[in-house]
Enzyme design. Structure first.
Site, PDB file in Angstrom:
ATOM      1  N   CYS A   1       0.836  -1.209   0.000  1.00 35.82           N
ATOM      2  CA  CYS A   1       0.000   0.000   0.000  1.00 35.82           C
ATOM      3  C   CYS A   1       0.868   1.256   0.000  1.00 35.82           C
ATOM      4  CB  CYS A   1      -0.907   0.012   1.235  1.00 35.82           C
ATOM      5  SG  CYS A   1      -1.798  -1.523   1.503  1.00 35.82           S
TER       6      CYS A   1
HETATM    7  C1  BEZ Z   1       1.063  -4.969   2.119  1.00 38.43           C
HETATM    8  O1  BEZ Z   1       0.445  -4.006   1.683  1.00 38.43           O
HETATM    9  O2  BEZ Z   1       2.172  -5.249   1.706  1.00 38.43           O
HETATM   10  C2  BEZ Z   1       0.448  -5.797   3.191  1.00 38.43           C
HETATM   11  C3  BEZ Z   1      -0.896  -5.684   3.422  1.00 38.43           C
HETATM   12  C4  BEZ Z   1      -1.460  -6.457   4.414  1.00 38.43           C
HETATM   13  C5  BEZ Z   1      -0.675  -7.296   5.156  1.00 38.43           C
HETATM   14  C6  BEZ Z   1       0.670  -7.372   4.945  1.00 38.43           C
HETATM   15  C7  BEZ Z   1       1.237  -6.617   3.932  1.00 38.43           C
END
Ligand code: BEZ
Length: 179
Positions: A56
């Site tokens: 994200c």
């Molecule tokens: C990520 O955006 O990389 C992510 C999202 C949820 C859990 C772990 C990582």
């Protein structure tokens, strides 16, 4: 989710800066409704598992920010990033990423996400209830186009990312404009 579905009516509890407040933390609560965000405009909403998480923070949010002008050319008035995080966390994330264009929506209670049918357990990561990753083009509060990552499930071992990427959504908007 079926098309032509209206987004749920909820109240979001945001924190806004207010220079009239003295002291080191000049912020106050400001309630914003679904109507405030979605009425009388065509927007993109993307929703993700958590502020500050790697995909994200490194790809999805900055890529939407960088492609903002391209989306405007395709008739998008606003881009919103929503997460099941409180207003303090979302504001800190916006500040840390230097966000200028994309607006963050704190769905701390998860009410909007639950009513969208997108609330999932992420207890396997110690996160509790969070949003499945999805995006939508929403016109005047009604979902026009829907982009949901595959594999919707509780405690998913992976974090699928592609369908709800800004690149994919932009390509889809360009293709539908030229069809
Ligand atoms: C990520 O955006 O990389 C992510 C999202 C949820 C859990 C772990 C990582």
């Amino acid at each position: 989710m079926t098309m032509d579905r209206r987004v749920p009516s909820v109240t979001f509890r945001t924190r806004v800066r207010d220079e009239s407040i003295e002291g080191p933390n000049p912020y106050r609560w400001e309630d914003k409704t679904s109507d405030d965000y979605f009425s009388s405009k065509r927007v993109i909403l993307f929703s993700l598992p958590g502020a500050f998480t790697p995909t994200c923070s490194t790809y999805q949010l900055p890529d939407f920010e960088n492609l903002y002008g391209e989306f405007q050319k395709k008739g998008i008035d606003e881009i919103y990033c929503l997460s099941v995080n409180d207003a303090f966390v979302m504001n800190a994330w916006g500040k840390a990423t230097g966000l200028q264009k994309v607006k963050l929506i704190p769905d701390g209670s998860g009410e909007f996400t639950r009513k969208m049918g997108m609330l999932v357990a992420k207890d396997n990561l110690g996160f509790g209830l969070r949003s499945w990753r999805y995006a939508a083009v929403i016109k005047n509060g009604v979902v026009e186009q829907w982009f949901e990552e595959d594999g919707f499930s509780d405690n998913c071992e992976t974090d699928p990312y592609g369908v709800s990427s800004p690149q994919n959504i932009l390509e889809t908007l360009k293709a539908s404009a030229s069809a």
